[in-house]
Design an enzyme around this catalytic site. Structure first.
Site, PDB file in Angstrom:
ATOM      1  N   ASP A 189     -10.097   6.692  -9.033  1.00  0.00           N
ATOM      2  CA  ASP A 189     -10.454   6.190  -7.703  1.00  0.00           C
ATOM      3  C   ASP A 189     -11.952   6.260  -7.447  1.00  0.00           C
ATOM      4  O   ASP A 189     -12.378   5.399  -6.616  1.00  0.00           O
ATOM      5  CB  ASP A 189      -9.617   7.494  -7.029  1.00  0.00           C
ATOM      6  CG  ASP A 189      -8.623   7.036  -5.789  1.00  0.00           C
ATOM      7  OD1 ASP A 189      -8.718   6.009  -5.639  1.00  0.00           O
ATOM      8  OD2 ASP A 189      -8.127   8.105  -5.647  1.00  0.00           O
ATOM      9  N   GLU A 203     -12.407   5.337   1.412  1.00  0.00           N
ATOM     10  CA  GLU A 203     -11.479   6.429   1.341  1.00  0.00           C
ATOM     11  C   GLU A 203     -11.986   7.598   0.775  1.00  0.00           C
ATOM     12  O   GLU A 203     -11.923   8.752   1.335  1.00  0.00           O
ATOM     13  CB  GLU A 203     -10.078   6.072   0.748  1.00  0.00           C
ATOM     14  CG  GLU A 203      -9.161   7.041   0.930  1.00  0.00           C
ATOM     15  CD  GLU A 203      -7.793   6.875   0.587  1.00  0.00           C
ATOM     16  OE1 GLU A 203      -7.532   5.874  -0.181  1.00  0.00           O
ATOM     17  OE2 GLU A 203      -7.121   7.935   0.787  1.00  0.00           O
ATOM     18  N   ASP A 240     -10.153   0.774  -0.194  1.00  0.00           N
ATOM     19  CA  ASP A 240      -9.261   1.500  -0.899  1.00  0.00           C
ATOM     20  C   ASP A 240      -9.334   1.347  -2.307  1.00  0.00           C
ATOM     21  O   ASP A 240      -8.664   0.375  -2.738  1.00  0.00           O
ATOM     22  CB  ASP A 240      -7.719   1.297  -0.350  1.00  0.00           C
ATOM     23  CG  ASP A 240      -7.047   2.728  -0.436  1.00  0.00           C
ATOM     24  OD1 ASP A 240      -7.329   3.565  -1.268  1.00  0.00           O
ATOM     25  OD2 ASP A 240      -5.668   2.721   0.164  1.00  0.00           O
ATOM     26  N   ILE A 250      -8.041   2.970  -4.715  1.00  0.00           N
ATOM     27  CA  ILE A 250      -6.728   2.810  -5.785  1.00  0.00           C
ATOM     28  C   ILE A 250      -5.670   3.361  -4.333  1.00  0.00           C
ATOM     29  O   ILE A 250      -5.451   4.468  -4.044  1.00  0.00           O
ATOM     30  CB  ILE A 250      -6.396   4.058  -6.746  1.00  0.00           C
ATOM     31  CG1 ILE A 250      -7.422   3.546  -7.817  1.00  0.00           C
ATOM     32  CG2 ILE A 250      -5.105   3.654  -7.420  1.00  0.00           C
ATOM     33  CD1 ILE A 250      -7.165   4.443  -9.187  1.00  0.00           C
ATOM     34  N   ASP A 251      -5.092   2.299  -3.826  1.00  0.00           N
ATOM     35  CA  ASP A 251      -4.008   2.459  -2.671  1.00  0.00           C
ATOM     36  C   ASP A 251      -2.616   2.712  -3.488  1.00  0.00           C
ATOM     37  O   ASP A 251      -2.125   1.965  -4.405  1.00  0.00           O
ATOM     38  CB  ASP A 251      -3.900   1.219  -2.012  1.00  0.00           C
ATOM     39  CG  ASP A 251      -2.872   1.455  -0.837  1.00  0.00           C
ATOM     40  OD1 ASP A 251      -2.594   2.601  -0.322  1.00  0.00           O
ATOM     41  OD2 ASP A 251      -2.092   0.571  -0.554  1.00  0.00           O
ATOM     42  N   THR A 297      -1.925   5.913  -5.209  1.00  0.00           N
ATOM     43  CA  THR A 297      -2.282   6.793  -6.455  1.00  0.00           C
ATOM     44  C   THR A 297      -1.087   7.368  -6.934  1.00  0.00           C
ATOM     45  O   THR A 297      -1.060   7.560  -8.385  1.00  0.00           O
ATOM     46  CB  THR A 297      -3.352   7.998  -5.978  1.00  0.00           C
ATOM     47  OG1 THR A 297      -3.259   8.219  -4.470  1.00  0.00           O
ATOM     48  CG2 THR A 297      -4.835   7.835  -6.554  1.00  0.00           C
ATOM     49  N   ASP A 319      -5.614   0.835   4.617  1.00  0.00           N
ATOM     50  CA  ASP A 319      -4.329   0.746   3.971  1.00  0.00           C
ATOM     51  C   ASP A 319      -3.442  -0.209   4.613  1.00  0.00           C
ATOM     52  O   ASP A 319      -2.317  -0.701   4.061  1.00  0.00           O
ATOM     53  CB  ASP A 319      -3.469   2.195   4.273  1.00  0.00           C
ATOM     54  CG  ASP A 319      -3.756   3.051   3.423  1.00  0.00           C
ATOM     55  OD1 ASP A 319      -3.993   2.909   2.502  1.00  0.00           O
ATOM     56  OD2 ASP A 319      -3.698   4.338   3.856  1.00  0.00           O
TER      57      ASP A 319
HETATM   58  P1  AMP Z   1       2.757   3.937   0.412  1.00  0.00           P
HETATM   59  O1  AMP Z   1       2.620   3.569  -1.101  1.00  0.00           O
HETATM   60  O2  AMP Z   1       2.848   2.462   1.038  1.00  0.00           O
HETATM   61  O3  AMP Z   1       3.335   5.121   1.116  1.00  0.00           O
HETATM   62  O4  AMP Z   1       1.112   3.921   0.848  1.00  0.00           O
HETATM   63  C1  AMP Z   1       0.295   4.748   0.217  1.00  0.00           C
HETATM   64  C2  AMP Z   1      -0.833   5.273   1.505  1.00  0.00           C
HETATM   65  O5  AMP Z   1      -0.004   5.882   2.412  1.00  0.00           O
HETATM   66  C3  AMP Z   1      -2.016   6.103   0.787  1.00  0.00           C
HETATM   67  O6  AMP Z   1      -2.906   5.322   0.720  1.00  0.00           O
HETATM   68  C4  AMP Z   1      -1.932   6.998   1.995  1.00  0.00           C
HETATM   69  O7  AMP Z   1      -3.047   6.516   2.698  1.00  0.00           O
HETATM   70  C5  AMP Z   1      -1.076   6.869   3.059  1.00  0.00           C
HETATM   71  N1  AMP Z   1      -0.276   7.929   3.392  1.00  0.00           N
HETATM   72  C6  AMP Z   1      -0.684   9.378   3.198  1.00  0.00           C
HETATM   73  N2  AMP Z   1       0.208  10.320   3.819  1.00  0.00           N
HETATM   74  C7  AMP Z   1       0.873   9.408   4.650  1.00  0.00           C
HETATM   75  C8  AMP Z   1       1.907   9.888   5.571  1.00  0.00           C
HETATM   76  N3  AMP Z   1       2.015  11.063   5.804  1.00  0.00           N
HETATM   77  N4  AMP Z   1       2.477   8.830   6.286  1.00  0.00           N
HETATM   78  C9  AMP Z   1       2.134   7.418   6.089  1.00  0.00           C
HETATM   79  N5  AMP Z   1       1.306   7.082   5.176  1.00  0.00           N
HETATM   80  C10 AMP Z   1       0.670   7.970   4.539  1.00  0.00           C
HETATM   81 MG    MG Z   2      -4.241   3.666   0.668  1.00  0.00          MG
END
Ligand code: AMP
Ligand code: MG
Length: 390
Positions: free
Chosen positions: A79, A102, A174, A176-177, A179, A321
């Site tokens: 990251d 981020e 971002d 590493i989206d 993680t 994101d």
């Molecule tokens: P995903 O894999 O689509 O859920 O996306 C991952 C992203 O969700 C991460 O980069 C975080 O920034 C974000 N994230 C973290 N916590 C939450 C939450 N409680 N609700 C929605 N998104 C979140």
């Molecule tokens: Mg992300």
């Protein structure tokens, strides 16, 4: 050369402020618009993907490389190193542009994290110093003639601290989206976008674990998705070849893509919508969901705020994101809004304001059906909340 490049960029910024809106929109959609930015962004994301792939192959099972952030999501050496690479490239190419990223480097500066810091520096340096490929330029800080000190790389990570907002030109990063997907060997994405006056004009997403051909899961993996406002959306391979215009695939099943993390979305509500519209659920981490949707593998990407417990504030989504993914969908001919059909807000700051969820489709008619199915699902889930007269 760098000075020449920077002054050209400053002229471009002044240009944006001074010209009438009608002409501004013409310049945004001209075939040449954001050509330099596109190549810079592709170079930055491709090299950041070199970092993440190396980290996965060498270090990912070594959990001492994982720190805990306040929000409990795992942060890896990858990251930090990926953000150091992207921000170094952006700083060299566009020294004046704010970056909304981020990660911050505070944890890396702590004495107890010397080993982690050394790994970050070594990974970022190696990726930046690799030989140039077509389309890359040495003045972006790339190639073996550049040295990168530990302090310069940490400073580059910290450059991502901009607060965002309207009426400016800024990048979102971002590194590493997803993680969690990265750590379990699933989907993750290296994401970069350029926003001008609250409108996303460029999005680049690197997905090292997406297979190049959706119908051939055993074949080579590693894609980079690129969209420029008014110029369409494309899939390239991470090795730099074969641009394919999106969408290029048609899935037999109608999938609804959703987060793999139950805390990130409202899974029961999505299930109601899927049942009504005869969609098959497909869980996936990161903005790879937008990429699969844009190339035609899925029918819908649906993200709804997860229910909150004990008066907790709902999660505020972040611009990094969704900005790159949203332009990919629009430029693939699709539609993306919040769950009430309202446009997404990228000019409010680092966050996207009140969370009404996200609905993305490649088919406009399906978009309208999803929005109305959500209303019915919300009513079925909580009649009092949606209809105050009950
Ligand atoms: P995903 O894999 O689509 O859920 O996306 C991952 C992203 O969700 C991460 O980069 C975080 O920034 C974000 N994230 C973290 N916590 C939450 C939450 N409680 N609700 C929605 N998104 C979140
Ligand atoms: Mg992300």
């Amino acid at each position: 050369m760098l000075l020449y490049h920077a002054s050209k960029h400053l002229i471009a910024q002044a240009h944006f402020r001074d010209i009438p809106r009608r002409l501004l929109s013409m310049s945004l959609t001209s075939p040449e618009a954001f050509s330099v930015e596109k190549h810079v962004a592709i170079a930055a994301v491709r090299r950041a993907c070199l970092v993440t792939s190396t980290v996965f192959n060498q270090l990912v099972r070594d959990r001492t490389d994982t720190l805990k952030k306040e929000d409990d999501s795992p942060v890896t050496v990858g990251d930090y190193a990926a953000q150091a690479v992207i921000n170094t490239v952006l700083r060299n190419a566009f020294p004046e542009d704010p970056i909304v990223g981020e990660e911050g480097a505070d944890a890396l500066r702590q004495g107890s994290n010397t080993k982690l810091r050394e790994r970050v520096v070594s990974l970022a340096t190696n990726a930046l110093r690799e030989d140039l490929i077509d389309g890359e330029k040495a003045q972006w800080g790339l190639g073996s003639q550049h040295e990168h000190s530990s302090e310069a790389l940490l400073k580059a990570i910290d450059e991502g601290n901009d607060t965002g907002g309207p009426n400016k030109r800024m990048w979102t990063v971002d590194p590493i989206d997803g993680t969690k997907g990265f750590l379990r060997g699933g989907q993750y994405a290296v994401c970069l976008s350029l926003i001008v006056n609250s409108q996303v004009v460029l999005g680049v997403i690197g997905c090292p674990n997406i297979q190049i051909h959706p119908a051939s899961p055993d074949e080579e993996k590693g894609c980079i998705f690129v969209a420029v406002r008014g110029q369409g959306a494309f899939q390239n391979t991470l090795s730099g070849t074969s641009a394919i215009k999106l969408p290029f695939f048609s899935s037999e099943k109608s999938y609804v893509l959703q987060s793999e993390e139950s805390k990130h979305t409202n899974i029961p509500l999505i299930r109601r919508v899927s049942d009504e519209l005869h969609l098959t659920e497909w869980g996936m981490d990161s903005q790879a969901k937008y990429c699969c949707l844009a190339r035609g593998e899925g029918a819908v990407y649906l993200r709804m705020p997860a229910p909150t417990i004990g008066g907790k504030q709902p999660y505020e989504e972040r611009i990094w994101d969704h900005a790159p993914g949203s332009i990919l969908i629009e430029e693939a001919g699709g539609k993306i809004t919040d769950s009430e059909g309202a446009p997404l807000q990228f000019g409010l700051g680092r966050g996207m304001g009140e969370n009404h969820g996200f609905v993305a489709t490649v088919d406009e008619e399906l978009h309208a059906r999803v929005v109305s199915a959500i209303k019915r699902a919300q009513l079925a889930e909580d009649p009092k909340k949606t209809n105050p007269t009950l």
